[in-house]
Structures are given as C-alpha cells and as structure tokens.
Design a protein around this motif. Sequence first.
Motif, short mmCIF file in Angstrom:
data_model
loop_
_atom_site.label_atom_id
_atom_site.label_comp_id
_atom_site.label_asym_id
_atom_site.label_seq_id
_atom_site.Cartn_x
_atom_site.Cartn_y
_atom_site.Cartn_z
N ASP A 36 0.97 -1.22 0.18
CA ASP A 36 0.09 -0.01 0.00
C ASP A 36 0.95 1.29 -0.12
O ASP A 36 2.18 1.06 -0.14
N ASN A 37 0.46 2.30 0.40
CA ASN A 37 0.93 3.62 0.34
C ASN A 37 1.77 3.75 1.62
O ASN A 37 2.52 5.08 1.84
N GLN A 38 1.85 3.07 2.48
CA GLN A 38 2.50 3.06 3.72
C GLN A 38 3.52 1.81 4.06
O GLN A 38 3.80 1.51 5.21
N TYR A 39 4.22 1.34 3.01
CA TYR A 39 5.02 0.18 3.05
C TYR A 39 4.72 -0.99 3.74
O TYR A 39 5.38 -1.86 4.20
N THR A 40 3.33 -1.13 3.67
CA THR A 40 2.73 -2.45 4.14
C THR A 40 2.56 -3.26 2.99
O THR A 40 1.95 -3.00 2.06
N ILE A 41 2.90 -4.53 3.11
CA ILE A 41 2.69 -5.71 2.47
C ILE A 41 1.16 -6.19 2.39
O ILE A 41 0.64 -6.57 3.27
N VAL A 42 0.28 -5.98 1.34
CA VAL A 42 -1.09 -6.20 1.21
C VAL A 42 -1.25 -7.51 0.60
O VAL A 42 -2.35 -8.29 0.52
N TYR A 43 -0.27 -8.00 -0.31
CA TYR A 43 -0.48 -9.32 -0.84
C TYR A 43 0.93 -9.62 -1.47
O TYR A 43 1.68 -8.91 -2.01
N ILE A 44 1.14 -11.17 -1.32
CA ILE A 44 2.17 -11.64 -1.86
C ILE A 44 1.86 -13.05 -2.20
O ILE A 44 1.03 -13.77 -1.55
N ASN A 45 2.43 -13.71 -3.44
CA ASN A 45 1.98 -15.12 -3.93
C ASN A 45 2.76 -15.96 -3.21
O ASN A 45 3.65 -15.70 -2.73
N ASP A 46 2.52 -17.29 -3.62
CA ASP A 46 3.40 -18.31 -3.19
C ASP A 46 4.74 -18.39 -3.58
O ASP A 46 5.40 -19.05 -2.94
N ALA A 47 5.25 -17.35 -4.62
CA ALA A 47 6.75 -17.36 -5.09
C ALA A 47 7.53 -16.96 -4.11
O ALA A 47 8.85 -17.38 -4.10
N CYS A 48 7.01 -16.32 -2.90
CA CYS A 48 7.75 -15.63 -2.01
C CYS A 48 8.79 -16.85 -1.25
O CYS A 48 9.80 -16.52 -0.70
N ILE A 81 10.13 4.28 -5.80
CA ILE A 81 8.88 4.36 -6.31
C ILE A 81 7.84 5.54 -5.59
O ILE A 81 7.00 6.20 -6.24
N TYR A 82 7.99 5.53 -4.29
CA TYR A 82 7.20 6.40 -3.39
C TYR A 82 7.58 7.89 -3.78
O TYR A 82 6.76 9.05 -3.63
N GLU A 83 9.00 8.13 -4.20
CA GLU A 83 9.33 9.37 -4.08
C GLU A 83 9.19 9.84 -5.75
O GLU A 83 8.48 10.87 -5.91
N LYS A 84 9.51 9.22 -6.69
CA LYS A 84 9.58 9.55 -8.14
C LYS A 84 8.19 9.24 -8.64
O LYS A 84 7.77 9.61 -9.71
N LYS A 85 7.38 8.22 -8.22
CA LYS A 85 6.07 7.81 -8.79
C LYS A 85 6.07 7.43 -10.31
O LYS A 85 5.47 7.66 -10.89
N LYS A 86 7.31 6.74 -10.42
CA LYS A 86 7.48 5.97 -11.82
C LYS A 86 7.93 4.68 -11.60
O LYS A 86 8.37 4.28 -10.54
N THR A 87 7.64 3.81 -12.87
CA THR A 87 8.05 2.55 -12.97
C THR A 87 9.64 2.35 -12.99
O THR A 87 10.46 3.26 -13.80
#
Length: 476
Positions: A36-48, A81-87
Amino acid sequence: MERGIMRNSAIIPWNLHPSEFQRLIDSMYDEVLIYDNQYTIVYINDACSRHYGYQPEQMIGKSFFEFVDGNCWDISVLPVIYEKKKTYAVKQKTKLGSELLTIAVPIFDSQKNLAYVIMNVRDNLSGVKLFNPDYIYRKSSLSYSTVPMCKSREMEQVIQFAERISQVDVTCILTGESGTGKTMVARYIHSISPRNARPFISLNCASIPNELVESELFGYIKGAFTGANTQGKKGLFEAASGGTLLLDEIAELSLSTQAKLLHVLQDHEFIPIGGSSPVKVDVRIIAATNKNLRQMVADGQFREDLFYRLNVVEIYLPPLRKRKADIPDLIQQFLKEFNEKYNLSRSLDSHALETLVNYEWKGNVRELRHMIERLVVTVTGDLITTGHLPQNMTGSTDTGTAREVPKITDYHTRMQNFEEAMIREAYQKCGSSRKMAAYLNISQTKANRLIQKYLLGNGSKKDIAVHPAGAEDLLQ
C-alpha cells in the motif's frame, strides 16, 4: 490476514470466481508483491517461499522494514517509487541465493495519489536489459542518495575522504564557495554512515531570524513565550536524535546561539526554551559555510572554542571551475532531471557543451543546474546550441536585432538608447524583473514596464525568448 485486495470483484476478469482468480495468481511462477502507500505488504503470492523462505501468511500485513533487517534482499527500489512515482526495475540478490529482476509499478487512485506499488519479480535474468537506477535502497538504510559526481581528481579525493569519515562518528565542517555541493556531500556522508536509518535534517542558519534560531534548534515547552504553540515544539536537535543534523551557513549564528551550540556538542544535552530539565540527545553535527571562519574568529565574530569543536575534520569542496571534468556528467544529470520534470527531450550539441564546460561558473553547481533548467524550458526544439546560450557565455554582443544605427544628436533619443542598452544589460545579467529591480534600485512595477518597453515591444518576445535569463518572466 486475508489477501483482501485480490478479492475485489472490480479486478476479477471475465467470469472467474474470486477464489479461482486467487488460485491462479498464487500459482504464478513469477512473484507478485503489492504494497500500500505506507510500506505495508497487502499481498504476495506463493513464489515468496522460493525467493525468501517465507510463506505468504508470514509476510502479508507486515512492513517492508521488517524484512530489510531480516536480510531478505540486498537492495530494493521501493522507496524510489514512493518518491519518483514512476516505474523502475532493479536487480536483487536474496538470502537464499536467488538473483531477481524486480519491476515495480506505481498505482494511483482517482485523485492521482499513490495508492499501491505492485511488483513483478522473476528469477531468470538472461537477455534482460536492466535499468540502473540513480537511487538504491540498501538493507538497514532508511535513506537513499546519489554518489556525487566525481570524475575529476579533486572530487574523487573529496568523496573518498567523505566515505572514510562517514564510518567514524566525528563532527566535521564542509567549506567552499556557495553552490559547490556541500549539502549533497553531507547527505551522502549520512546515507553511508551507521546513522543512515535515522533522520537527516538540514537547517540553513541564514534563512531564519536570529530570534527564532534557538527555538528551531532546541524547541520550547508549552507557554514558553507569547505566541508559542500551545503544545510546545520539538527542536531540530531532538527531531534528529540518532541521526545527523546539518547546520548550513553556520557563520550566520549569533554569538549567544554559538555558546548554546557548544554546550550541546560538549555535554550532549540541552534545555528547551522555557524548560528546566535537560534533554539528552545523540546527534552527529555536520557544519557548512562559505565564509572564512578562521578570519571570523580573529575578528571576534565566531567563537574560537566552537570553531575548534566543529573543525575536527574539514572537507573543502573546490569550485566547479577547478573541476571541469565533472561538468559534462552534471549537465547530463540535470538534462535528464528537467526533461523528466517537464516531459521534454532536450539535448546539447557538442559546441554548446564545450562552451558550458569552459565557462567560469562563479555560482558553481547551483548556477549550472539553474542554467540547464532555463535552457530546457525556454529553448524551442530539442537541440540546444550555442545560439541559445547567454551572450556573456559566448562572447557575442549581437542582440539579434542588428541594424544600421544612424548618427543621433537629439538629446531625448540618445537618452532613450542609453536606457534601452542599460535595461538589456541588466535583464541579461539578472534574468527576472524582480532581480533586475533590486539591481537597478527601482520598483518591480517600473522594471516590468521597462522590460515591456524595450524587450517585449509590440507584444513580441523574440528578443529574449532564446535567452535562458528570461525564463522567469516568460513563464509568469
């Protein structure tokens, strides 16, 4: 924690049931990771589990920073990403030995605010062209920084010395002309020091009135003085606790503030304004100045004991004219920055580049940066040539309005021609009506009227449109 955002029916394609879509994403070979926009992981799949040795349930709902110290990866592009807001993309290594290519994409809400960052992470890097980001996030570091340009031998020595002292918790002072990059070097020292996980705070001592400097540095308690915040205020020393405090333009501090600063450096404590109990503080101090502090000590304008307390290590930054080898890379860095900022694609031809490299740059890196920004926003067309540079750089005296000038004996005509020449020279030197007004000691209203009369006659801007010095007025 439930993998909630993947169950939103708005993002489920075709007729897939949410649970079926969830199963497909979980089964992907590539890792899918969403913050999310606060560095919290909201989803990750099984590849982790293959990459980090954790199950999704062990990561979802936790902060990015919990896994930095756990040594999951060596670097991450997330803060960029949070600072530049680019890929951006980054190559990573994990504690399990995996080599990953991570592509991070910002996702925005309807108000164009950053809502999520989604990462696609894959193992196989063969044949993939990697982007080498200017900023990287290293484990146990909450700050990211660029290594200052150091192609020149002079700056290489500066950076090597800065890197050595960054690992030693010693007070230092950065000296050199205004605009040479002292703040940038201070940030770099902090970013590679053991304090890099704590704040870096900078205070320009010349920008705050003397009567307010102490409240900014040391803070005050509730009701300390009339007009004070009813809750009191934490000072910069306390806010920077554990980190680094840069005191820029330190020569501008009053003698009374210098005395209190010396006490903090010696005893590592201070008393907020209006308070009675000392506050312990652990802060590394970096000072910066373009003044000759030794001469100020001799003149009684700067405390000798504070000078020696600050000047444990001195780093002198040479002026840009003494390290011309750095100029081409700085120009390319600034061109990239402002092309991205204004969505343009300006470039310099070889003759313009040579002219800029050979210019004296009395304002140093700051002046160069401002010049490149002016060129980017004022030049029409993508190629910047010597014709677009100010006359004082090229040695040209042609104003672009060459014509045969008849002999004039009329007093009023001669005076008008003199005034026009003065206004053209002043505007070329100052670059804006506000600065020109101060330079000529006239009101800005009169300066604007004279610019309109002599430089923008008949509503035309052709006389100054190609000169970067006109950027501020042209953009108003």
